[in-house]
Scaffold this motif. Structure first.
Motif, PDB file in Angstrom:
ATOM      1  N   VAL A  69       0.841  -1.187   0.000  1.00 15.37           N
ATOM      2  CA  VAL A  69       0.000   0.000   0.000  1.00 15.37           C
ATOM      3  C   VAL A  69       0.885   1.249   0.000  1.00 15.37           C
ATOM      4  CG1 VAL A  69      -1.758   1.294   1.288  1.00 15.37           C
ATOM      5  CG2 VAL A  69      -1.851  -1.205   1.207  1.00 15.37           C
ATOM      6  N   THR A  70       1.894   1.262   0.873  1.00 13.50           N
ATOM      7  CA  THR A  70       2.840   2.372   0.963  1.00 13.50           C
ATOM      8  C   THR A  70       4.247   1.796   0.876  1.00 13.50           C
ATOM      9  OG1 THR A  70       1.330   3.544   2.445  1.00 13.50           O
ATOM     10  CG2 THR A  70       3.591   4.350   2.355  1.00 13.50           C
ATOM     11  N   PRO A  71       4.941   2.023  -0.239  1.00 11.24           N
ATOM     12  CA  PRO A  71       6.308   1.504  -0.360  1.00 11.24           C
ATOM     13  C   PRO A  71       7.273   2.321   0.503  1.00 11.24           C
ATOM     14  CG  PRO A  71       5.738   2.781  -2.297  1.00 11.24           C
ATOM     15  CD  PRO A  71       4.505   2.721  -1.436  1.00 11.24           C
ATOM     16  N   PRO A  72       8.439   1.761   0.794  1.00 10.40           N
ATOM     17  CA  PRO A  72       9.417   2.502   1.591  1.00 10.40           C
ATOM     18  C   PRO A  72       9.973   3.686   0.800  1.00 10.40           C
ATOM     19  CG  PRO A  72      10.389   0.491   0.740  1.00 10.40           C
ATOM     20  CD  PRO A  72       8.936   0.448   0.385  1.00 10.40           C
ATOM     21  N   LYS A  73      10.364   4.740   1.511  1.00  8.19           N
ATOM     22  CA  LYS A  73      10.964   5.916   0.868  1.00  8.19           C
ATOM     23  C   LYS A  73      12.476   5.805   0.802  1.00  8.19           C
ATOM     24  CE  LYS A  73       7.315   9.096   2.169  1.00  8.19           C
ATOM     25  NZ  LYS A  73       6.909  10.242   2.957  1.00  8.19           N
ATOM     26  N   ASN A 113      14.771   6.278   9.822  1.00 12.53           N
ATOM     27  CA  ASN A 113      13.452   5.649   9.883  1.00 12.53           C
ATOM     28  C   ASN A 113      12.822   5.520   8.498  1.00 12.53           C
ATOM     29  OD1 ASN A 113      13.530   5.496  12.714  1.00 12.53           O
ATOM     30  ND2 ASN A 113      12.888   7.625  12.857  1.00 12.53           N
ATOM     31  N   ASP A 114      12.018   4.495   8.337  1.00 10.04           N
ATOM     32  CA  ASP A 114      11.268   4.262   7.114  1.00 10.04           C
ATOM     33  C   ASP A 114       9.959   3.593   7.510  1.00 10.04           C
ATOM     34  OD1 ASP A 114      10.759   4.326   4.388  1.00 10.04           O
ATOM     35  OD2 ASP A 114      12.523   3.160   3.824  1.00 10.04           O
ATOM     36  N   THR A 115       9.011   3.571   6.600  1.00  9.18           N
ATOM     37  CA  THR A 115       7.705   2.968   6.862  1.00  9.18           C
ATOM     38  C   THR A 115       7.250   2.190   5.641  1.00  9.18           C
ATOM     39  OG1 THR A 115       7.081   4.800   8.304  1.00  9.18           O
ATOM     40  CG2 THR A 115       5.303   3.464   7.464  1.00  9.18           C
ATOM     41  N   VAL A 116       6.619   1.054   5.884  1.00 10.78           N
ATOM     42  CA  VAL A 116       6.020   0.228   4.840  1.00 10.78           C
ATOM     43  C   VAL A 116       4.622  -0.150   5.325  1.00 10.78           C
ATOM     44  CG1 VAL A 116       6.132  -1.985   3.629  1.00 10.78           C
ATOM     45  CG2 VAL A 116       8.229  -0.725   4.096  1.00 10.78           C
ATOM     46  N   VAL A 117       3.631  -0.054   4.436  1.00 13.15           N
ATOM     47  CA  VAL A 117       2.287  -0.517   4.764  1.00 13.15           C
ATOM     48  C   VAL A 117       1.894  -1.544   3.710  1.00 13.15           C
ATOM     49  CG1 VAL A 117      -0.134   0.118   5.092  1.00 13.15           C
ATOM     50  CG2 VAL A 117       1.670   1.698   5.820  1.00 13.15           C
ATOM     51  N   VAL A 118       1.478  -2.725   4.164  1.00 15.76           N
ATOM     52  CA  VAL A 118       1.046  -3.783   3.259  1.00 15.76           C
ATOM     53  C   VAL A 118      -0.318  -4.297   3.685  1.00 15.76           C
ATOM     54  CG1 VAL A 118       3.379  -4.532   2.635  1.00 15.76           C
ATOM     55  CG2 VAL A 118       2.244  -5.599   4.566  1.00 15.76           C
ATOM     56  N   GLU A 119      -1.069  -4.814   2.721  1.00 11.79           N
ATOM     57  CA  GLU A 119      -2.318  -5.518   2.999  1.00 11.79           C
ATOM     58  C   GLU A 119      -2.090  -6.978   2.673  1.00 11.79           C
ATOM     59  OE1 GLU A 119      -5.931  -2.345   2.279  1.00 11.79           O
ATOM     60  OE2 GLU A 119      -5.551  -3.867   0.763  1.00 11.79           O
ATOM     61  N   LYS A 121      -3.956 -10.663   2.330  1.00 12.73           N
ATOM     62  CA  LYS A 121      -5.170 -11.475   2.256  1.00 12.73           C
ATOM     63  C   LYS A 121      -4.723 -12.912   2.485  1.00 12.73           C
ATOM     64  CE  LYS A 121      -9.115 -12.574  -0.680  1.00 12.73           C
ATOM     65  NZ  LYS A 121      -9.735 -12.343  -1.998  1.00 12.73           N
ATOM     66  N   ASP A 122      -5.115 -13.492   3.627  1.00 14.46           N
ATOM     67  CA  ASP A 122      -4.655 -14.834   3.958  1.00 14.46           C
ATOM     68  C   ASP A 122      -5.471 -15.909   3.235  1.00 14.46           C
ATOM     69  OD1 ASP A 122      -7.026 -15.246   5.419  1.00 14.46           O
ATOM     70  OD2 ASP A 122      -6.069 -14.924   7.359  1.00 14.46           O
ATOM     71  N   SER A 123      -5.133 -17.153   3.472  1.00 15.48           N
ATOM     72  CA  SER A 123      -5.785 -18.273   2.790  1.00 15.48           C
ATOM     73  C   SER A 123      -7.256 -18.424   3.135  1.00 15.48           C
ATOM     74  CB  SER A 123      -5.038 -19.576   3.102  1.00 15.48           C
ATOM     75  OG  SER A 123      -3.736 -19.505   2.570  1.00 15.48           O
ATOM     76  N   ASP A 124      -7.698 -17.827   4.244  1.00 11.11           N
ATOM     77  CA  ASP A 124      -9.114 -17.837   4.619  1.00 11.11           C
ATOM     78  C   ASP A 124      -9.864 -16.648   4.035  1.00 11.11           C
ATOM     79  OD1 ASP A 124      -9.432 -20.208   6.311  1.00 11.11           O
ATOM     80  OD2 ASP A 124      -8.064 -19.196   7.683  1.00 11.11           O
ATOM     81  N   GLY A 125      -9.143 -15.761   3.319  1.00  6.09           N
ATOM     82  CA  GLY A 125      -9.783 -14.601   2.713  1.00  6.09           C
ATOM     83  C   GLY A 125      -9.846 -13.383   3.623  1.00  6.09           C
ATOM     84  N   GLN A 126      -9.279 -13.488   4.825  1.00  4.59           N
ATOM     85  CA  GLN A 126      -9.259 -12.359   5.757  1.00  4.59           C
ATOM     86  C   GLN A 126      -8.177 -11.369   5.333  1.00  4.59           C
ATOM     87  OE1 GLN A 126     -11.536 -12.117   8.392  1.00  4.59           O
ATOM     88  NE2 GLN A 126     -12.367 -13.830   7.246  1.00  4.59           N
ATOM     89  N   ILE A 127      -8.480 -10.078   5.450  1.00  6.19           N
ATOM     90  CA  ILE A 127      -7.524  -9.043   5.059  1.00  6.19           C
ATOM     91  C   ILE A 127      -7.028  -8.328   6.305  1.00  6.19           C
ATOM     92  CG2 ILE A 127      -7.179  -6.898   3.775  1.00  6.19           C
ATOM     93  CD1 ILE A 127      -9.318  -7.894   1.814  1.00  6.19           C
ATOM     94  N   GLU A 128      -5.708  -8.201   6.387  1.00  8.49           N
ATOM     95  CA  GLU A 128      -5.083  -7.496   7.496  1.00  8.49           C
ATOM     96  C   GLU A 128      -4.119  -6.470   6.913  1.00  8.49           C
ATOM     97  OE1 GLU A 128      -3.363  -9.387  11.270  1.00  8.49           O
ATOM     98  OE2 GLU A 128      -1.603  -9.097   9.991  1.00  8.49           O
ATOM     99  N   LYS A 129      -4.153  -5.278   7.461  1.00  7.09           N
ATOM    100  CA  LYS A 129      -3.211  -4.241   7.047  1.00  7.09           C
ATOM    101  C   LYS A 129      -2.097  -4.204   8.082  1.00  7.09           C
ATOM    102  CE  LYS A 129      -4.501  -0.309   5.130  1.00  7.09           C
ATOM    103  NZ  LYS A 129      -5.060   1.039   4.961  1.00  7.09           N
ATOM    104  N   ARG A 130      -0.848  -4.179   7.618  1.00  5.99           N
ATOM    105  CA  ARG A 130       0.294  -4.086   8.527  1.00  5.99           C
ATOM    106  C   ARG A 130       1.052  -2.798   8.249  1.00  5.99           C
ATOM    107  NH1 ARG A 130       2.739 -10.174   9.126  1.00  5.99           N
ATOM    108  NH2 ARG A 130       0.733 -11.186   9.492  1.00  5.99           N
ATOM    109  N   ASP A 131       1.160  -1.997   9.278  1.00  2.75           N
ATOM    110  CA  ASP A 131       1.893  -0.735   9.238  1.00  2.75           C
ATOM    111  C   ASP A 131       3.215  -1.019   9.951  1.00  2.75           C
ATOM    112  OD1 ASP A 131       2.905   1.817   9.529  1.00  2.75           O
ATOM    113  OD2 ASP A 131       1.088   2.654  10.401  1.00  2.75           O
ATOM    114  N   ILE A 132       4.295  -1.105   9.185  1.00  6.05           N
ATOM    115  CA  ILE A 132       5.584  -1.517   9.734  1.00  6.05           C
ATOM    116  C   ILE A 132       6.520  -0.311   9.790  1.00  6.05           C
ATOM    117  CG2 ILE A 132       7.512  -3.114   9.518  1.00  6.05           C
ATOM    118  CD1 ILE A 132       5.534  -4.832   7.739  1.00  6.05           C
TER     119      ILE A 132
END
Length: 154
Positions: A69-73, A113-119, A121-132
């Motif tokens: 969703v948000t690539p690293p800078k 510092n840097d930031t990455v945001v990914v979504e 979708k797991d094998s059950d179809g659940q979506i989780e957003k991770r803000d790293i």
């Protein structure tokens, strides 16, 4: 008649927009967001995310989908697929499975510092957003901590 037709169209359009907005809000509300921090030695790759293709009942499902969703800078990401054996403390212990992973490496000479945001979708179809939140630190020449994590191997 024209004003009645316009009013009906306007009302129908408004109702449709509201229904779509509520539907999207419901989808967004169902999505969970996890924020976490990672420390990465400068000049090294570190695994940020790894997701097996196991469903909640430990059966094999479709490969997980990872979308940036948000690539690293101040660095780059590598996406990789492979096989692994789940750890003994995982919810499906010691299971051979396929997995998707994302690795981060800071730009040459960069610390900070840097930031990455990914979504995910797991094998059950659940979506989780991770803000790293990533901290790229100057590495020590003899630092062997997290040796497996500091490579692009799964």
């Amino acid at each position: 008649m024209t004003s009645t037709t316009s009013a009906l169209r306007s009302g129908a359009t408004g109702a449709l927009v509201l229904a779509v907005a509520l539907g999207l809000a419901g989808s967004a509300a169902a999505q969970t967001t996890v924020t976490r921090s990672e420390t990465v030695p400068a000049g090294k790759s570190a695994r940020l995310v790894i997701v097996p293709n196991l469903k909640k009942d430990c059966s094999t499902g479709p490969m997980p989908e990872i979308r940036v969703v948000t690539p690293p800078k101040f660095g780059s990401l590598i996406t990789k697929s492979g096989k692994l054996k789940t750890p003994a403390k995982y919810r499906c212990p010691n299971k051979d499975t396929e997995a998707q992973a994302i690795f981060y490496q800071g730009n040459a000479g960069y610390t900070g510092n840097d930031t990455v945001v990914v979504e995910i979708k797991d094998s059950d179809g659940q979506i989780e957003k991770r803000d790293i939140r990533i901290t790229v630190e100057a590495g020590k020449p003899d630092d062997k901590a997290k040796e497996k994590k500091d490579t692009t191997d799964l």
